[in-house]
Design an enzyme around this catalytic site. Structure first.
Site, PDB file in Angstrom:
ATOM      1  CG  HIS A 123      11.115 -33.599 136.409  1.00 42.96           C
ATOM      2  ND1 HIS A 123      10.183 -33.779 137.412  1.00 42.96           N
ATOM      3  CD2 HIS A 123      10.633 -32.590 135.647  1.00 42.96           C
ATOM      4  CE1 HIS A 123       9.195 -32.908 137.260  1.00 42.96           C
ATOM      5  NE2 HIS A 123       9.444 -32.188 136.189  1.00 42.96           N
ATOM      6  CG  ASN A 217      -3.796 -40.549 140.792  1.00 40.36           C
ATOM      7  OD1 ASN A 217      -3.913 -40.863 141.974  1.00 40.36           O
ATOM      8  ND2 ASN A 217      -2.789 -39.813 140.357  1.00 40.36           N
TER       9      ASN A 217
END
Length: 246
Positions: A123, A217
Site C-alpha cells: 500500500h 491474531n
C-alpha cells in the site's frame, strides 16, 4: 496442527511468505487509519483524505493529513514483532518474502528486506512521495524540513506514495506476492483482518498449492476457518512462540 507442529513447519520450511497488517504495528503505538482520525480530523470521512478525488479537490488538506501521520510514524519504533520477522528473514535468506499492508515503514527500519529476502509494501510508504509528472518516487525530508505540498527535484508537485481508495495495488508488487505465496511451504498471516482484497487472498494461494497457513491474531478472522493453525496472540508474542524464543 498444534503449536509444536506449526513451530516445526516454520523451522523446517525453506520458503516462507508473510503478510502483515495493522496488528503488527499496534504494539509500536501506530493507530489504524480510522483510529488516526481524531481531533480536527474526526469530521472527515476516509474518502475525504485518501482518494484521488480528495487530492484533486484539496491537495493542501490531504498533505496536511499525511504530514501528520508521517511525523507520527517517524516518532515510533519497530517492536519485537518487526525484529523477529527480520530475524526470520536472516534465517531463511532468499526463501523469505514479506508483504505488508502497512505504510509506516517499520519493517524496513527493523531490517526486513535487507537480510537476503524480499520486502514488498503493498500500500505504499508514508515516508515517500511521487512526482505527479514523472512518477519518480523520492523520500520525504524530515518533518521539520517538510514544506507542503512537497516538490520534486524537477520542480513538480509530489503526491503521497500511498495506494488510495479507488486505486489498484502496484501490479508488479501484487504479482510478486502472488508467486511467493503460491510457492511458499508456510504462509504466516499476522495482524490482519483478512477482509481487504486482493491481499486477503494471498493465503489461499498457499493453501491451494499444498502449503501450510498459520495465522497470528488476537481475534478470530475471516481466514481462521481456512488456516491450518490459528494462534490467538499479539504479533510479537505469537511470533516468539512460533520461533521458539519465548
Amino acid at each position: 496442527m498444534d503449536l509444536a507442529a506449526a513451530r516445526t513447519a516454520l523451522q523446517t520450511a525453506h520458503r516462507v511468505a508473510v503478510l502483515t497488517g495493522a496488528g503488527i504495528s499496534a504494539e509500536s503505538g501506530i493507530p489504524t487509519f480510522r483510529d488516526a482520525q481524531t481531533g480536527h480530523w474526526a469530521r472527515f470521512r476516509p474518502e475525504d483524505l485518501a482518494s484521488p478525488q480528495a487530492y484533486a479537490a484539496d491537495p493542501e488538506l490531504v498533505w496536511a493529513w499525511y504530514a501528520g501521520r508521517y511525523r507520527d510514524v517517524l516518532a515510533a519504533q519497530p517492536n519485537a514483532g518487526h525484529h523477529l520477522l527480520a530475524e526470520l528473514e536472516r534465517q531463511k535468506g532468499a526463501g523469505f518474502f514479506l508483504a505488508t499492508q502497512n505504510v509506516d515503514g517499520l519493517h524496513a527500519r527493523a531490517g526486513s528486506g535487507s537480510q537476503g529476502g524480499t520486502l514488498v509494501e503493498l500500500h505504499g510508504n508514508l515516508g515517500l512521495a511521487r512526482d505527479e509528472v514523472t512518477g519518480e518516487v523520492c523520500p520525504l525530508p524530515s518533518p521539520a524540513e517538510l514544506t507542503l505540498p512537497p516538490r520534486s527535484s524537477a520542480g513538480h508537485r509530489m503526491r503521497p506514495h500511498i495506494v488510495w481508495f479507488g486505486e489498484f495495488l502496484p501490479e508488479d508488487a501484487l504479482n510478486a506476492a502472488g508467486q511467493a505465496f503460491a510457492e511458499a511451504e508456510v504462509a504466516l498471516i499476522i495482524g490482519t483482518s483478512s477482509l481487504v482484497y486482493p491481499a486477503a487472498g494471498l493465503a489461499f494461494e498457499t493453501r491451494q498449492a499444498g502449503g501450510q497457513v498459520i495465522e497470528v491474531n488476537p481475534e478470530r478472522t475471516e481466514l481462521t476457518p481456512y488456516a491450518n493453525f490459528s494462534l490467538r496472540e499479539t504479533a510479537s508474542r505469537g511470533l516468539a512462540l512460533l520461533m521458539g524464543v519465548d
